[in-house]
Design a protein around this motif. Structure first.
Motif, short mmCIF file in Angstrom:
data_model
loop_
_atom_site.label_atom_id
_atom_site.label_comp_id
_atom_site.label_asym_id
_atom_site.label_seq_id
_atom_site.Cartn_x
_atom_site.Cartn_y
_atom_site.Cartn_z
N TYR A 274 0.67 -1.22 0.09
CA TYR A 274 -0.11 0.03 0.02
C TYR A 274 0.84 1.23 0.14
O TYR A 274 0.82 2.42 -0.79
N LYS A 275 1.86 1.19 0.82
CA LYS A 275 2.79 2.42 0.77
C LYS A 275 3.39 2.77 -0.44
O LYS A 275 3.63 3.75 -0.90
N SER A 276 3.87 1.36 -1.00
CA SER A 276 4.67 1.69 -2.36
C SER A 276 3.51 2.28 -3.56
O SER A 276 4.35 2.81 -4.56
N LEU A 277 2.44 2.02 -3.26
CA LEU A 277 1.51 2.40 -4.36
C LEU A 277 0.64 3.67 -4.04
O LEU A 277 0.02 4.20 -4.97
N HIS A 278 0.81 4.10 -2.77
CA HIS A 278 -0.08 5.20 -2.42
C HIS A 278 0.10 6.38 -3.24
O HIS A 278 -0.89 7.16 -3.48
N SER A 279 1.25 6.80 -3.59
CA SER A 279 1.35 8.17 -4.19
C SER A 279 0.82 7.88 -5.72
O SER A 279 0.69 9.02 -6.45
N LEU A 280 0.61 6.60 -5.94
CA LEU A 280 -0.16 6.61 -7.57
C LEU A 280 -1.89 6.60 -7.06
O LEU A 280 -2.36 7.19 -7.84
N LEU A 281 -2.24 5.74 -6.13
CA LEU A 281 -3.48 5.59 -5.80
C LEU A 281 -4.26 6.95 -5.46
O LEU A 281 -5.33 7.05 -5.88
N ARG A 282 -3.45 7.84 -4.79
CA ARG A 282 -4.20 9.13 -4.31
C ARG A 282 -4.74 9.81 -5.54
O ARG A 282 -5.68 10.66 -5.31
N TRP A 283 -3.94 9.69 -6.74
CA TRP A 283 -4.70 10.47 -8.20
C TRP A 283 -5.99 10.03 -8.47
O TRP A 283 -6.90 10.62 -8.86
N ASP A 284 -6.47 8.79 -7.79
CA ASP A 284 -8.06 8.39 -8.16
C ASP A 284 -9.06 9.35 -7.35
O ASP A 284 -9.96 9.37 -7.94
N SER A 285 -8.37 10.11 -6.33
CA SER A 285 -9.42 10.92 -5.65
C SER A 285 -9.33 12.36 -6.11
O SER A 285 -9.71 13.27 -5.37
N LYS A 286 -8.46 12.64 -7.27
CA LYS A 286 -8.43 14.09 -7.69
C LYS A 286 -9.25 14.39 -8.84
O LYS A 286 -9.80 13.48 -9.50
N THR A 287 -9.38 15.69 -9.14
CA THR A 287 -10.37 16.26 -10.30
C THR A 287 -9.96 15.63 -11.41
O THR A 287 -10.74 15.34 -12.37
N GLU A 288 -8.58 15.32 -11.63
CA GLU A 288 -8.07 15.07 -12.96
C GLU A 288 -8.09 13.33 -13.03
O GLU A 288 -7.10 13.11 -13.96
N PHE A 289 -8.70 12.83 -12.44
CA PHE A 289 -8.39 11.25 -12.16
C PHE A 289 -8.45 10.45 -13.50
O PHE A 289 -7.68 9.53 -13.86
N VAL A 290 -9.38 11.11 -14.40
CA VAL A 290 -9.42 10.23 -15.45
C VAL A 290 -8.19 10.40 -16.52
O VAL A 290 -7.52 9.42 -16.76
N GLN A 291 -7.63 11.74 -16.63
CA GLN A 291 -6.53 11.76 -17.32
C GLN A 291 -5.43 11.12 -16.66
O GLN A 291 -4.35 10.68 -17.37
N CYS A 292 -5.25 11.20 -15.48
CA CYS A 292 -4.34 10.62 -14.59
C CYS A 292 -3.91 9.00 -14.91
O CYS A 292 -3.10 8.42 -15.08
N ILE A 293 -5.24 8.38 -14.71
CA ILE A 293 -5.23 6.97 -14.89
C ILE A 293 -4.77 6.74 -16.23
O ILE A 293 -4.23 5.61 -16.48
N LYS A 294 -5.47 7.26 -17.36
CA LYS A 294 -5.30 7.20 -18.65
C LYS A 294 -3.54 7.43 -18.97
O LYS A 294 -3.15 6.49 -19.86
N LEU A 295 -3.00 8.38 -18.43
CA LEU A 295 -1.71 8.53 -18.60
C LEU A 295 -1.01 7.24 -18.18
O LEU A 295 0.12 6.97 -18.65
N SER A 296 -1.02 7.10 -16.80
CA SER A 296 -0.63 5.92 -16.22
C SER A 296 -0.58 4.61 -17.16
O SER A 296 0.29 3.80 -17.61
N MET A 297 -1.84 4.46 -17.64
CA MET A 297 -2.05 3.20 -18.87
C MET A 297 -0.97 3.60 -19.89
O MET A 297 -0.47 2.44 -20.32
N GLU B 97 1.15 16.56 -14.63
CA GLU B 97 1.63 15.49 -15.40
C GLU B 97 3.05 14.91 -14.85
O GLU B 97 3.14 13.78 -14.99
N ALA B 98 3.91 15.85 -14.44
CA ALA B 98 5.21 15.35 -13.90
C ALA B 98 4.96 14.44 -12.54
O ALA B 98 5.60 13.38 -12.46
N ALA B 99 4.13 14.77 -11.78
CA ALA B 99 3.87 13.91 -10.51
C ALA B 99 3.14 12.52 -10.74
O ALA B 99 3.57 11.76 -10.46
N VAL B 100 2.35 12.64 -11.77
CA VAL B 100 1.88 11.29 -12.12
C VAL B 100 2.89 10.28 -12.91
O VAL B 100 2.65 9.19 -12.58
N ARG B 101 3.50 11.15 -13.73
CA ARG B 101 4.71 10.29 -14.44
C ARG B 101 5.52 9.84 -13.40
O ARG B 101 5.96 8.46 -13.38
#
Length: 302
Positions: free
Chosen positions: A241-264, A286-290
């Motif tokens: 959970y700790k290793s993934l949390h910096s990624l998982l928290r983007w699911d709760s942001k306004t830009e979550f659709v773009q964030c998850i698609k960028l990760s994909m 963008e830099a943070a999601v990357r």
């Protein structure tokens, strides 16, 4: 029945991925890529999919596209019970029609927001869920008071469940304390994790499912995390959970659709662009999601 056991009796349990919808550069729906994505998610340990949710950009789809997405998901999943379409609509009659369409396609359940064209009171909310439930498909309520301005409180959820209108709730309020009150007021109502960044907390509190965002990009790692969490294996779950949390928290942001698609896109899956008014990520976001995606890859997650 264990919390981790998926079956057709309660097909909304387990990891139901709120699927992103791959778009081509001209913003048309890439149905072949979507079918491949659904098959990949199930092959890598997810239990089912939730098409036509906010992550699937349902608000921007035509009726024809929205219906075809459901049929594509059912065919790709190989079992309609594994598909829980979002059936949100401004009107209760329209939401019921989408629910009937889901039932005709063989889906095992549907996901329904409360009325969100205005701040509905409890009477209107109850009437909305009762109307959609008459379609005869199990209804999972979606509580997202941040966006809808309508709060499905534990007391209201208990009432909806007692009335036979809902079988479960996707809890996205972020208030993990509600899990315990829901269990006290409606012990037979299934609690589903609604935000990726409170997964561990809600799993420990008794959640029996996860309507998930980031398995779109990291299905195997997220499946391992979920199963460890609901099994109470904190020795495995907490470090993961700790290793993934910096990624998982983007699911709760306004830009979550773009964030998850960028990760994909970054991990080699097809996410693609988003339809307006959503635009591409820029600058620090963008830099943070990357960076978070690269961190997850560096940890060996997939």
């Amino acid at each position: 029945m264990t919390a981790t056991a998926w079956n057709t009796t309660r097909p909304w349990r387990g990891i139901m991925v709120a699927t992103a919808l791959p778009l081509r550069d001209d913003l048309s729906v890439d149905y072949d890529a979507y079918a491949e994505h659904v098959r990949r998610l199930i092959d890598q340990g997810c239990d089912g999919v939730v098409p036509n949710g906010s992550l699937g950009e349902y608000q921007t789809l035509t009726d024809e596209e929205r219906a075809r997405v459901v049929h594509t998901a059912v065919e790709a999943a190989g079992d309609g019970a594994r598909v829980m379409p979002g059936v949100a609509a401004y009107g209760s009659a329209e939401a019921r029609r989408w629910t009937e369409q889901a039932g005709e396609a063989g889906c095992g359940s549907v996901l329904l927001l409360p009325p969100n064209a205005y701040r509905a009171d409890e009477q209107a909310v109850s009437a909305h869920y009762a109307e959609v439930a008459r379609a005869g498909v199990p209804v999972v309520a979606y509580n997202n008071p941040l966006d809808t301005r309508v709060d499905l409180t534990p007391k209201l959820l208990a009432r909806l469940h007692k009335d036979g209108s809902i079988v479960a709730v996707k809890e996205f309020s972020g208030d993990v304390r509600r899990a315990y009150e829901i269990a006290e007021l409606a012990p037979e109502l299934d609690l589903l994790i609604g935000a990726d960044d409170v997964l561990l907390e809600l799993a420990v509190a008794g959640a029996v499912g996860w309507i998930a965002g980031y398995p779109n990009a990291f299905p195997a790692a997220c499946a391992e995390l979920y199963h460890a969490a609901v099994a109470g294996d904190l020795g495995t779950a907490v470090p993961l959970y700790k290793s993934l949390h910096s990624l998982l928290r983007w699911d709760s942001k306004t830009e979550f659709v773009q964030c998850i698609k960028l990760s994909m896109d970054l991990v080699g899956f097809r996410g693609g662009p988003t339809r307006p008014p959503r635009g591409p990520l820029k600058g620090e976001t963008e830099a943070a999601v990357r960076a978070a995606t690269e961190k997850a890859v560096a940890h060996g997650h997939r």
